[in-house]
Design a protein around this motif. Structure first.
Motif, mmCIF file in Angstrom:
data_model
loop_
_atom_site.group_PDB
_atom_site.id
_atom_site.type_symbol
_atom_site.label_atom_id
_atom_site.label_comp_id
_atom_site.label_asym_id
_atom_site.label_seq_id
_atom_site.Cartn_x
_atom_site.Cartn_y
_atom_site.Cartn_z
ATOM 1 N N ASP A 1 -23.690 36.557 -25.422
ATOM 2 C CA ASP A 1 -24.899 36.955 -24.351
ATOM 3 C C ASP A 1 -25.924 35.988 -24.797
ATOM 4 O O ASP A 1 -26.499 36.416 -25.662
ATOM 5 N N ARG A 2 -26.114 34.756 -23.927
ATOM 6 C CA ARG A 2 -26.976 33.815 -24.210
ATOM 7 C C ARG A 2 -28.109 33.440 -23.260
ATOM 8 O O ARG A 2 -27.681 33.760 -21.952
ATOM 9 N N PHE A 3 -29.201 33.243 -23.783
ATOM 10 C CA PHE A 3 -30.394 32.869 -22.733
ATOM 11 C C PHE A 3 -30.571 31.386 -22.668
ATOM 12 O O PHE A 3 -30.707 30.906 -23.604
ATOM 13 N N LEU A 4 -30.504 30.810 -21.583
ATOM 14 C CA LEU A 4 -30.632 29.632 -21.290
ATOM 15 C C LEU A 4 -31.627 29.165 -20.257
ATOM 16 O O LEU A 4 -31.952 30.140 -19.473
ATOM 17 N N SER A 5 -32.109 28.002 -20.335
ATOM 18 C CA SER A 5 -33.154 27.659 -19.503
ATOM 19 C C SER A 5 -32.952 26.170 -18.887
ATOM 20 O O SER A 5 -32.530 25.305 -19.500
ATOM 21 N N LEU A 6 -33.114 26.304 -17.681
ATOM 22 C CA LEU A 6 -33.163 24.816 -17.073
ATOM 23 C C LEU A 6 -34.421 24.528 -16.241
ATOM 24 O O LEU A 6 -34.567 23.545 -15.469
ATOM 25 N N ALA A 7 -35.628 25.557 -16.619
ATOM 26 C CA ALA A 7 -36.787 25.008 -16.031
ATOM 27 C C ALA A 7 -37.490 23.801 -16.263
ATOM 28 O O ALA A 7 -37.481 23.211 -17.329
ATOM 29 N N LYS A 8 -38.077 23.335 -15.079
ATOM 30 C CA LYS A 8 -38.586 21.930 -15.181
ATOM 31 C C LYS A 8 -39.946 21.937 -15.845
ATOM 32 O O LYS A 8 -40.310 21.292 -16.685
ATOM 33 N N ARG A 9 -40.766 23.221 -15.665
ATOM 34 C CA ARG A 9 -41.905 23.223 -16.244
ATOM 35 C C ARG A 9 -41.984 24.820 -16.927
ATOM 36 O O ARG A 9 -41.087 25.421 -16.238
ATOM 37 N N GLU A 10 -42.911 24.975 -17.752
ATOM 38 C CA GLU A 10 -43.156 26.199 -18.289
ATOM 39 C C GLU A 10 -44.652 26.695 -18.130
ATOM 40 O O GLU A 10 -45.481 25.812 -17.957
ATOM 41 N N ILE A 11 -45.124 27.911 -17.920
ATOM 42 C CA ILE A 11 -46.525 28.400 -17.774
ATOM 43 C C ILE A 11 -46.844 28.631 -19.056
ATOM 44 O O ILE A 11 -46.256 29.432 -19.890
ATOM 45 N N CYS A 12 -47.911 28.097 -19.422
ATOM 46 C CA CYS A 12 -48.516 28.385 -20.850
ATOM 47 C C CYS A 12 -49.710 28.832 -20.785
ATOM 48 O O CYS A 12 -50.704 28.561 -19.930
ATOM 49 N N LYS B 1 -52.438 21.986 -2.634
ATOM 50 C CA LYS B 1 -51.589 21.771 -1.747
ATOM 51 C C LYS B 1 -50.330 20.882 -2.122
ATOM 52 O O LYS B 1 -49.079 20.943 -2.070
ATOM 53 N N GLU B 2 -50.794 19.578 -2.740
ATOM 54 C CA GLU B 2 -49.788 18.524 -2.841
ATOM 55 C C GLU B 2 -48.794 18.962 -4.168
ATOM 56 O O GLU B 2 -47.724 18.998 -4.125
ATOM 57 N N LYS B 3 -49.474 19.706 -5.153
ATOM 58 C CA LYS B 3 -48.904 20.080 -6.358
ATOM 59 C C LYS B 3 -48.013 21.354 -6.026
ATOM 60 O O LYS B 3 -46.854 21.797 -6.504
ATOM 61 N N ALA B 4 -48.630 22.446 -5.125
ATOM 62 C CA ALA B 4 -47.667 23.401 -4.579
ATOM 63 C C ALA B 4 -46.235 22.909 -3.900
ATOM 64 O O ALA B 4 -45.284 23.676 -4.001
ATOM 65 N N ALA B 5 -46.377 21.949 -3.238
ATOM 66 C CA ALA B 5 -45.310 21.166 -2.425
ATOM 67 C C ALA B 5 -44.338 20.896 -3.212
ATOM 68 O O ALA B 5 -42.981 21.094 -3.397
ATOM 69 N N LEU B 6 -45.049 20.287 -4.552
ATOM 70 C CA LEU B 6 -44.098 19.554 -5.499
ATOM 71 C C LEU B 6 -43.159 20.575 -6.376
ATOM 72 O O LEU B 6 -42.092 20.802 -6.529
ATOM 73 N N ARG B 7 -44.017 21.694 -6.507
ATOM 74 C CA ARG B 7 -43.453 22.870 -7.248
ATOM 75 C C ARG B 7 -42.501 23.483 -6.458
ATOM 76 O O ARG B 7 -41.415 24.205 -6.776
ATOM 77 N N GLY B 8 -42.675 23.935 -4.981
ATOM 78 C CA GLY B 8 -41.673 24.295 -4.282
ATOM 79 C C GLY B 8 -40.388 23.682 -4.339
ATOM 80 O O GLY B 8 -39.382 24.146 -4.324
ATOM 81 N N ALA B 9 -40.355 22.301 -4.249
ATOM 82 C CA ALA B 9 -39.306 21.563 -4.099
ATOM 83 C C ALA B 9 -38.631 21.659 -5.453
ATOM 84 O O ALA B 9 -37.349 21.675 -5.767
ATOM 85 N N GLU B 10 -39.250 21.660 -6.651
ATOM 86 C CA GLU B 10 -38.654 22.040 -7.996
ATOM 87 C C GLU B 10 -38.105 22.944 -8.089
ATOM 88 O O GLU B 10 -36.870 23.171 -8.885
ATOM 89 N N LEU B 11 -38.505 24.149 -7.565
ATOM 90 C CA LEU B 11 -37.838 25.643 -7.788
ATOM 91 C C LEU B 11 -36.600 25.550 -6.916
ATOM 92 O O LEU B 11 -35.687 26.068 -7.494
ATOM 93 N N LEU B 12 -36.632 24.702 -5.810
ATOM 94 C CA LEU B 12 -35.300 24.687 -5.230
ATOM 95 C C LEU B 12 -34.480 23.903 -5.684
ATOM 96 O O LEU B 12 -33.053 24.159 -5.915
ATOM 97 N N ASP B 13 -34.924 22.754 -6.283
ATOM 98 C CA ASP B 13 -33.757 21.972 -7.149
ATOM 99 C C ASP B 13 -33.491 22.880 -8.429
ATOM 100 O O ASP B 13 -32.370 22.336 -8.980
ATOM 101 N N GLY B 14 -34.569 23.470 -9.057
ATOM 102 C CA GLY B 14 -33.717 24.268 -10.201
ATOM 103 C C GLY B 14 -32.677 25.480 -9.904
ATOM 104 O O GLY B 14 -31.748 25.567 -10.654
ATOM 105 N N PHE B 15 -32.721 25.699 -8.680
ATOM 106 C CA PHE B 15 -31.539 26.710 -8.083
ATOM 107 C C PHE B 15 -30.157 25.774 -7.835
ATOM 108 O O PHE B 15 -29.106 26.194 -8.459
#
Length: 356
Positions: free
Chosen positions: A226-237, A20-34
């Motif tokens: 034509d460039r690919f750029l990333s602003l991702a806070k975290r990556e899925i590995c 729950k706590e990490k889901a809330a943090l990730r949700g906030a991070e996704l919004l911040d990524g936008f």
């Protein structure tokens, strides 16, 4: 002219695979990524951002998520945002007035176009209207540089959908829905090319690897950059670990850490244990996951390894395991069934946790 192709943010997603706590943090991070994408567009002279669907994630998105997303768009003016809805989007019911720099395509079943400077036109249709009928109604001006936006899973071929968009004077087809970014554009026809942008940042373990957006530069009617750029806070590995040579739990932990040596601490990790190991190997998945979770943001361990059982040797063994092997051997079982039963039995005899 600089244009960003992006999509599939799924803001407001419940992220049920996380605590729950990490889901809330990730949700906030996704919004911040936008928000950071909007800021990047404004600070780097981007004229338009193409959002190819699924900005939000269904009808249970909190009002605050809509408000923050629209505030980020408004703050990025004079950047223009062009948005086709996707299969997860719902009506924007939490706001009386959308940002003036957000342009949508949802007021009609037909295609809608917006003309930009430098002879560029952006045309789109919302995801719920993307069918062969809609594709057949698309009419573009051949003298323009035509960018077309759509959301859905399409491919070339007789029934793939994209064949109905061939020879329509499309120069760049900006697609959303598939979360894996296409590294290179693919030919649509003799004139145009298409691409899926993928998601801005991974949310689950089906979105492993780099995620980001594409920055296009169009000059004199041609896509010149034509460039690919990333602003991702975290990556899925995801990493696979062969435990075949492990003699004890500490060997398992050692090879796991070695496999994850190149993974950043802020990332989410899925660890797959593979191989055939000695029958009495203690893997202790719960302990391994707990130890790795001290290093990384989130860890999920999946045990796909199997014990190697010398049936002839165990048939003569006077231990409890030997008696168990002999008992299982009395039944008509295929190899997979026998291995599964023996693995569960061996875990039970060793006092290990069993997942059924």
């Amino acid at each position: 002219m600089k244009i960003i192709h992006t999509g599939d943010f799924h803001l407001g997603s419940p992220l049920q695979g996380l605590p729950k706590e990490k889901a809330a943090l990730r949700g906030a991070e996704l919004l911040d990524g936008f928000r950071r994408l909007c800021l990047y567009a404004r600070e780097n002279g981007v004229a338009a951002v193409l959002i190819a669907g699924d900005l939000f994630d269904g009808g249970k998105v909190k009002k605050s998520v809509y408000q923050e997303a629209f505030s980020a768009i408004a703050a990025a003016a004079p950047v223009c945002f062009f948005y086709v809805s996707g299969n997860h989007d719902e009506s924007f019911g939490y706001t009386d007035e959308l940002p003036k720099n957000l342009y949508r395509f949802s007021d009609t079943r037909d295609w809608k176009s917006y003309d930009l400077p430098e002879n560029i036109t952006i045309t789109g249709v919302d995801g719920k209207y993307t069918d062969e009928g809609a594709f057949s109604r698309l009419v573009l001006r051949k003298e323009r540089y035509n960018i077309v936006m759509a959301h859905g899973e399409f491919s070339l071929g007789e029934r793939g959908g994209l064949s109905h968009l061939q020879n329509k004077a499309i120069d760049y087809l900006a697609l959303g829905h598939i979360h894996i970014p296409m590294p290179k554009t693919s030919p649509l026809d003799g004139r145009g090319r298409y691409r899926y942008c993928g998601c801005l940042e991974g949310r689950g373990f089906d979105e492993v690897g780099a995620r980001g957006f594409f920055l296009l530069e169009i000059e004199n009617g041609k896509l010149c950059s034509d460039r690919f750029l990333s602003l991702a806070k975290r990556e899925i590995c995801m990493r696979e670990v062969d435990v075949s040579t492990c003699q004890n739990y500490y060997d398992v932990e050692r090879v796991a850490l070695a496999a994850l040596s190149d993974v950043r601490e802020e990332n989410l990790v899925k660890l797959l244990l593979k191989g055939r190991h000695r029958a009495d190997l203690r893997k202790d998945i719960s302990l391994l996951t707990a130890r790795l979770s001290q290093r990384f943001f989130f860890v999920k361990t999946v045990d796909e390894s199997r014990p190697f059982i010398d049936y002839e040797a165990f048939a003569k063994d006077l231990s409890e395991r030997g008696e168990f092997v002999r008992e299982v051997g009395r039944y008509e079982l295929n190899e997979a069934e026998r291995e599964e039963i023996l693995e569960i039995g061996f875990k039970a005899l060793a006092g290990e946790e069993i997942d059924l």
